[in-house]
Design a protein around this motif. Sequence first.
Motif, mmCIF file in Angstrom:
data_model
loop_
_atom_site.group_PDB
_atom_site.id
_atom_site.type_symbol
_atom_site.label_atom_id
_atom_site.label_comp_id
_atom_site.label_asym_id
_atom_site.label_seq_id
_atom_site.Cartn_x
_atom_site.Cartn_y
_atom_site.Cartn_z
ATOM 1 N N LEU A 101 13.161 -69.821 34.009
ATOM 2 C CA LEU A 101 12.801 -69.935 32.575
ATOM 3 C C LEU A 101 11.244 -70.121 32.181
ATOM 4 O O LEU A 101 10.871 -69.354 31.214
ATOM 5 C CB LEU A 101 13.679 -71.392 31.680
ATOM 6 C CG LEU A 101 14.963 -70.911 32.061
ATOM 7 C CD1 LEU A 101 15.680 -72.129 31.658
ATOM 8 C CD2 LEU A 101 15.329 -69.864 30.819
ATOM 9 N N MET A 102 10.929 -70.981 33.119
ATOM 10 C CA MET A 102 9.022 -71.092 33.139
ATOM 11 C C MET A 102 8.594 -69.646 33.134
ATOM 12 O O MET A 102 7.395 -69.608 32.355
ATOM 13 C CB MET A 102 9.236 -71.920 33.989
ATOM 14 C CG MET A 102 7.576 -72.670 33.911
ATOM 15 S SD MET A 102 7.350 -73.909 32.164
ATOM 16 C CE MET A 102 6.172 -72.808 31.494
ATOM 17 N N ALA A 103 9.100 -68.629 33.873
ATOM 18 C CA ALA A 103 8.279 -67.240 34.464
ATOM 19 C C ALA A 103 8.646 -67.100 33.490
ATOM 20 O O ALA A 103 7.901 -66.186 32.740
ATOM 21 C CB ALA A 103 9.026 -66.796 35.598
ATOM 22 N N GLN A 104 9.434 -66.900 32.977
ATOM 23 C CA GLN A 104 10.072 -66.015 31.929
ATOM 24 C C GLN A 104 9.407 -66.365 29.923
ATOM 25 O O GLN A 104 8.901 -65.302 29.538
ATOM 26 C CB GLN A 104 10.965 -65.635 30.872
ATOM 27 C CG GLN A 104 12.610 -64.752 32.072
ATOM 28 C CD GLN A 104 14.235 -65.339 31.838
ATOM 29 O OE1 GLN A 104 13.631 -65.053 30.996
ATOM 30 N NE2 GLN A 104 14.418 -65.401 33.256
ATOM 31 N N THR A 105 8.814 -67.824 30.714
ATOM 32 C CA THR A 105 8.258 -68.319 28.610
ATOM 33 C C THR A 105 6.544 -67.741 29.005
ATOM 34 O O THR A 105 6.255 -67.158 28.480
ATOM 35 C CB THR A 105 8.588 -69.696 29.124
ATOM 36 O OG1 THR A 105 9.685 -70.154 29.520
ATOM 37 C CG2 THR A 105 7.974 -70.087 28.370
ATOM 38 N N ARG A 183 15.150 -77.968 22.661
ATOM 39 C CA ARG A 183 16.922 -77.574 23.053
ATOM 40 C C ARG A 183 17.527 -78.118 21.661
ATOM 41 O O ARG A 183 18.745 -77.139 21.432
ATOM 42 C CB ARG A 183 17.361 -78.954 23.440
ATOM 43 C CG ARG A 183 16.656 -78.266 25.513
ATOM 44 C CD ARG A 183 17.193 -79.395 26.238
ATOM 45 N NE ARG A 183 16.631 -79.140 27.696
ATOM 46 C CZ ARG A 183 16.431 -80.297 28.408
ATOM 47 N NH1 ARG A 183 16.867 -81.306 28.466
ATOM 48 N NH2 ARG A 183 16.151 -79.639 29.528
ATOM 49 N N GLU A 184 16.895 -78.264 21.201
ATOM 50 C CA GLU A 184 17.687 -79.078 19.727
ATOM 51 C C GLU A 184 17.594 -78.110 18.387
ATOM 52 O O GLU A 184 18.913 -77.431 18.276
ATOM 53 C CB GLU A 184 17.417 -80.466 19.181
ATOM 54 C CG GLU A 184 18.148 -81.194 20.331
ATOM 55 C CD GLU A 184 17.593 -82.624 19.785
ATOM 56 O OE1 GLU A 184 17.413 -83.212 18.912
ATOM 57 O OE2 GLU A 184 17.897 -83.366 21.203
ATOM 58 N N ASN A 185 16.614 -78.050 18.317
ATOM 59 C CA ASN A 185 16.899 -77.257 16.676
ATOM 60 C C ASN A 185 15.956 -75.183 17.106
ATOM 61 O O ASN A 185 15.176 -75.037 16.585
ATOM 62 C CB ASN A 185 15.196 -77.736 16.303
ATOM 63 C CG ASN A 185 15.301 -78.949 15.647
ATOM 64 O OD1 ASN A 185 16.617 -79.649 15.928
ATOM 65 N ND2 ASN A 185 14.273 -79.739 15.381
ATOM 66 N N LYS A 186 17.294 -75.256 17.272
ATOM 67 C CA LYS A 186 17.298 -73.294 17.572
ATOM 68 C C LYS A 186 18.614 -72.396 17.459
ATOM 69 O O LYS A 186 19.703 -73.623 17.768
ATOM 70 C CB LYS A 186 16.713 -72.983 18.730
ATOM 71 C CG LYS A 186 17.644 -73.271 20.421
ATOM 72 C CD LYS A 186 17.583 -72.612 21.533
ATOM 73 C CE LYS A 186 18.059 -73.056 23.224
ATOM 74 N NZ LYS A 186 19.033 -72.403 23.486
ATOM 75 N N LEU A 191 17.303 -67.788 23.173
ATOM 76 C CA LEU A 191 16.938 -68.490 24.628
ATOM 77 C C LEU A 191 15.581 -68.660 24.122
ATOM 78 O O LEU A 191 15.280 -68.852 24.087
ATOM 79 C CB LEU A 191 17.144 -66.848 26.001
ATOM 80 C CG LEU A 191 17.804 -66.076 25.252
ATOM 81 C CD1 LEU A 191 17.759 -64.740 26.511
ATOM 82 C CD2 LEU A 191 18.980 -66.869 26.084
ATOM 83 N N MET A 192 15.664 -70.226 25.676
ATOM 84 C CA MET A 192 14.869 -71.155 25.577
ATOM 85 C C MET A 192 13.507 -70.496 25.780
ATOM 86 O O MET A 192 12.908 -70.756 25.438
ATOM 87 C CB MET A 192 15.606 -71.742 26.953
ATOM 88 C CG MET A 192 14.116 -73.445 26.895
ATOM 89 S SD MET A 192 14.832 -74.088 25.789
ATOM 90 C CE MET A 192 14.024 -75.747 26.280
ATOM 91 N N PRO A 193 12.852 -69.326 26.336
ATOM 92 C CA PRO A 193 12.020 -68.709 27.087
ATOM 93 C C PRO A 193 11.442 -68.535 25.913
ATOM 94 O O PRO A 193 10.481 -68.733 25.168
ATOM 95 C CB PRO A 193 12.281 -67.734 28.034
ATOM 96 C CG PRO A 193 13.157 -68.262 28.876
ATOM 97 C CD PRO A 193 14.528 -68.827 27.689
ATOM 98 N N GLU A 194 12.255 -67.570 24.883
ATOM 99 C CA GLU A 194 11.092 -67.567 23.081
ATOM 100 C C GLU A 194 11.191 -69.013 22.380
ATOM 101 O O GLU A 194 10.061 -68.396 22.224
ATOM 102 C CB GLU A 194 12.959 -66.452 22.828
ATOM 103 C CG GLU A 194 12.506 -65.738 21.518
ATOM 104 C CD GLU A 194 11.849 -64.643 21.418
ATOM 105 O OE1 GLU A 194 11.782 -64.060 21.766
ATOM 106 O OE2 GLU A 194 11.500 -65.268 19.894
#
Lengths: 233, 124
Positions: A101-105, A183-186, A191-194
């Motif tokens: 996830l970090m790499a994708q971010t 985590r909460e306001n999406k 997805l998390m990286p986005e």
Amino acid sequence: MAAPSAAGLARRLRAWLPRLSQVRGSRYNPSFLEPEVNKELYQKPWEELSEEEREKLELKAVQPIKAAPPTVSSSVFSDPMISKFTNMMMKDGNKVLARSLMAQTLEAIKRKQLEKYHKAPEDEKETIECNPYVIFHQALKNCQPIIGLSSITKGGKTYQVPVPLKDNRKRFLAMKWLITECRENKNRRMLMPEKLSQELLQAFNNEGPIIKKKHVLHKMAEANRAYAHFRWW
Amino acid sequence: MAAPVYPAWVTRWISGQWRQKKRPPVLRPTRPLVLANKVANRREQAGEAMCITEMSVMMACWKQNNFNDTACAEEIRMFYDCVAKAEKERKNQNEEDALSPRGNLTSSKVNKLLRRFPQITRYV
């Protein structure tokens, strides 16, 4: 031969089983030194080193050294802040997922910045920052609160007293706010990286919900500045 | 001269045993009279809050500039310097083994010393 007594057996069994409370700490002898992971320090020739660096190197030749933990690496790509952030993002020990996830971010940040760079006119091209690591560090620094609140009970009432924070606490708060916000306001489908890349870019420009949270904290500290004398440290 | 030896009635008269009518001892210790290896925790003198002037200056700057950090960079730097200095001083004060202005040590320091040199309870 008489059978051994039950009480004696129980006692011996209890003595053999390890105690449930394990002491959490280092089992190393205090004389062990921390490992030095920075390769550049060892590549410097002897003459360039300062006095204390020479003393330290000589000491290391004699004293035993602890084993390096697996999270610390001497590669150019490893960054302690990024490692800490990845660990905080990790859930249930799934380091593989957190690292991906970090790499994708970071990749998402780079893509967005490159898009902006290629669309911008010539004179603005220098101002656009494309290095995702620089953006990450600057965004975290912008998110760090400068002053915190601590609950102090005096005369039966609890007051929120403005108090200076330590560096570790500031870094932790910045990272925690970032992760909880993402985590909460999406959107459920996002997805998390986005989302993380979005928040990081916003924080880099000193805007966005995390910077707002920091400002709210500062405002509360400013409102309670009369209680600052309740501190005793 | 060596310590003079008086007759037994003189010592008994002087000790006041006759006046006290040979009462039983005042102190009846339940545990052996041995010093413990720790002292009770004493409430130390509370210190004062440091860096309040720097904090108020920084907050005034914030109020003026709508909590913008880049505009108040100088005040924030001064606040951080003050905090670092106060932290270092506190650490130095805690580290040194000096007596407080009243002339006694803190209970934690005394406990540390006593743990290093405990009371000998048995001879081997």
